[in-house]
Design an enzyme around this catalytic site. Structure first.
Site, PDB file in Angstrom:
ATOM      1  CG  HIS A   1      44.593  39.219  48.739  1.00 24.10           C
ATOM      2  ND1 HIS A   1      43.762  40.251  49.107  1.00 24.10           N
ATOM      3  CD2 HIS A   1      43.871  38.073  48.894  1.00 24.10           C
ATOM      4  CE1 HIS A   1      42.572  39.759  49.494  1.00 24.10           C
ATOM      5  NE2 HIS A   1      42.622  38.444  49.367  1.00 24.10           N
TER       6      HIS A   1
ATOM      7  CD  GLU B   1      44.132  43.579  48.688  1.00 21.66           C
ATOM      8  OE1 GLU B   1      43.904  44.793  48.906  1.00 21.66           O
ATOM      9  OE2 GLU B   1      44.472  42.784  49.581  1.00 21.66           O
TER      10      GLU B   1
ATOM     11  CB  SER C   1      40.011  36.512  47.987  1.00 25.47           C
ATOM     12  OG  SER C   1      41.014  36.180  48.906  1.00 25.47           O
TER      13      SER C   1
END
Lengths: 352, 352
Positions: free
Chosen positions: B186, B213, B144
């Protein structure tokens, strides 16, 4: 399909009719404020001479939806608006409904469930009448479900998501007004890259067209080319899979798909794309009035300066004084044109 | 940046070190079940010999996040795990933290707020130590926020949406472990086509990389080419804007951007992309064991048939009988291998 007799008569007595414009609207078109897209639709249908048929079969509301569009189209100046609401395949054989469509200058298909619309009118006289209307030059418009059904291959349903996954969506037959395409709608708002990519990965003969809400892709035939022009608030996204490399024929269950080499075009209002050549039409940059005036002035300044230098009668002080003299009245002029000025500054300033 | 003295020593006594693998994880990597990506990370770091530094600065949780990854990496066999948590630029000058990174075989940057991470470690000795670790061959992984910061140009923040719009996102400087790229994460789950497209439309020198993800883009240098390989549950999306036509320099306010001609690659697990040549590496289709066995059998049948025909001793009845004889024992064999058979049928059957 048109009745054979009708077709032969056409061929004998008239030149081949030119297909009418398709107006492919991504859903949620503005109905309360500027109504740009719906106004364009009414104008294309003939304004005061327009005879518009509204087909609300996709919607579960039906008559209420007809009332809304009836009120809207009349307010926007349409001559006549009629509802045509088959709710079964049997009703879609009703000759009275067919007659209304055959006499229309424009057909508008509402939003709702495109699979209900295609399952009820596909392959029926009402469905054929819509195809015939397009071929004889009438306007065919539709929003959301009414947009999807215009393509040859229709997204039936499927979830959102950016990444294409095997089995994430279903394809059904649309009316085929726009050949070898698959049209999706609410494209930005419902995150539909994944399902459109899945379809073009499995069917790389198709061009994928995703239309945002309150956005319209208008397709007209110009010099034997199908040209798509964009209006409205969002963009039209085109996925061209001609050079695609994929594993769609062997991907298991719901695994993500390889879709490499898809060419992507995001087209905002004012841009145009040649569907026949699959190429962007040259982009003409917009120059605001304020910019145009400033450019003209700068050019005049430069010309004067060149003359001064050639005449050898000028030093830096002289130039500065002349520029200051020229700027003074201009500044006053700009204050009067405040809105233009604001627009101009935004163009020059760095985006914040 | 490495200290000049250190660099000179390197050049005098050793061959130029090869950069280590980058593991760019799109967030929400599996921590409870198969843990494929984290297992790969520990293995790449050296397994039992691994000395892993966890940098949780992006996270607002901090120490708890270190505890989670400490427990995970040790359970997966890592030799040593240490936290390195500067919470200010001043702390990011701490020589003890730099030393820990300098001695690590792997650095892992957690999720959180990438702008916090870049604002605290960017241009500090701790940030430089991470760059140095990558250059000397250590593994640098991040999820992330910890993925985003690895690119030269980092998405700072911005909303989701499929359509690129002017001003929808902000770019800040990342650590630049992967040059001339912008990495987003994401990607599927948060609908980030729009913001990645906005950035590459404004900066068409950059390659846009969107990681889903529980998905990892591992970049290694092979024969002087940077090769990106995909593992995990989702896909890595690459946006190559080299042939882009755009209006990004003149689009007003938050209007949708023209971004025409972007080449798109959606890469699921098992695929690879050459970042240096900007091209998909040849796709090797997967053949299941059951398929391979059937193909081998079919080839043997065809060879026997060719021999029979050449010997002129065969009619249709003869062939049918032989095929029936061959199929009988095979059918029994297939019943025993039920799982393979199931997989095989899925491959052949039409997707439902």
């Amino acid at each position: 399909m048109p009745r054979p007799g009708h077709q032969v008569a056409d061929e004998q007595h008239h030149p081949a009719p030119r297909p009418g414009p398709l107006m492919i609207i991504g859903g949620a078109e503005d109905k309360l404020r500027r109504r740009t897209i719906l106004t364009d639709f009414v104008t294309a249908c003939g304004g005061g001479d327009a005879r518009i048929v509204v087909i609300p079969t996709a919607s579960s509301l039906g008559d209420e939806v007809v009332q809304v569009y009836d009120a809207l189209f009349r307010k926007l100046g349409a001559g006549a608006v009629t509802g045509c609401r088959p709710e079964s395949r049997e009703e879609a054989h009703d000759p009275d409904l067919v007659k209304v469509i055959d006499e229309a200058t424009g057909v508008f298909m509402t939003g709702g469930n495109q699979l209900k619309l295609s399952a009820i009118i596909g392959g029926t006289p009402v469905g054929d009448a819509v195809v015939r209307a397009h071929r004889r030059g009438a306007v065919v418009g539709g929003t959301s479900a009414g947009a999807s059904i215009q393509s040859s291959h229709m997204v039936a349903f499927g979830p959102g998501g950016a990444t294409p996954k095997q089995r994430m969506t279903q394809v059904a037959a649309g009316l085929g007004l726009l050949a070898t395409t698959v049209i999706d709608q609410h494209f930005d708002q419902r995150n539909r890259y994944g399902r459109l990519l899945m379809i073009v990965a499995q069917s790389p003969d198709l061009l994928g067209i995703g239309v945002d809400e309150d956005t319209c892709a208008t397709v007209t035939v110009e010099d034997d080319h199908e040209i798509l022009r964009v209006t409205g608030r969002g963009a039209v996204t085109i996925l061209d899979p001609a050079q695609l490399v994929t594993n769609a024929y062997e991907a298991k269950r719901s695994s993500p798909l390889l879709a490499s080499g898809v060419v992507l075009h995001v087209l905002p209002a004012g841009t145009a794309y040649d569907l026949t050549d699959r190429a962007l039409l040259p982009h003409v940059p917009h120059v605001s009035d304020a910019d145009a005036a400033e450019l003209a002035e700068a050019q005049a300044d430069l010309r004067q300066m060149a003359r001064d230098i050639a005449a050898d009668d000028v030093g830096p002080t002289h130039l500065r004084r002349r520029l200051a003299r020229k700027r003074a009245p201009r500044k006053t002029g700009r204050t009067v044109e405040a809105p233009h000025d604001d627009q101009h500054e935004e163009q020059d300033g760095d985006p914040r």
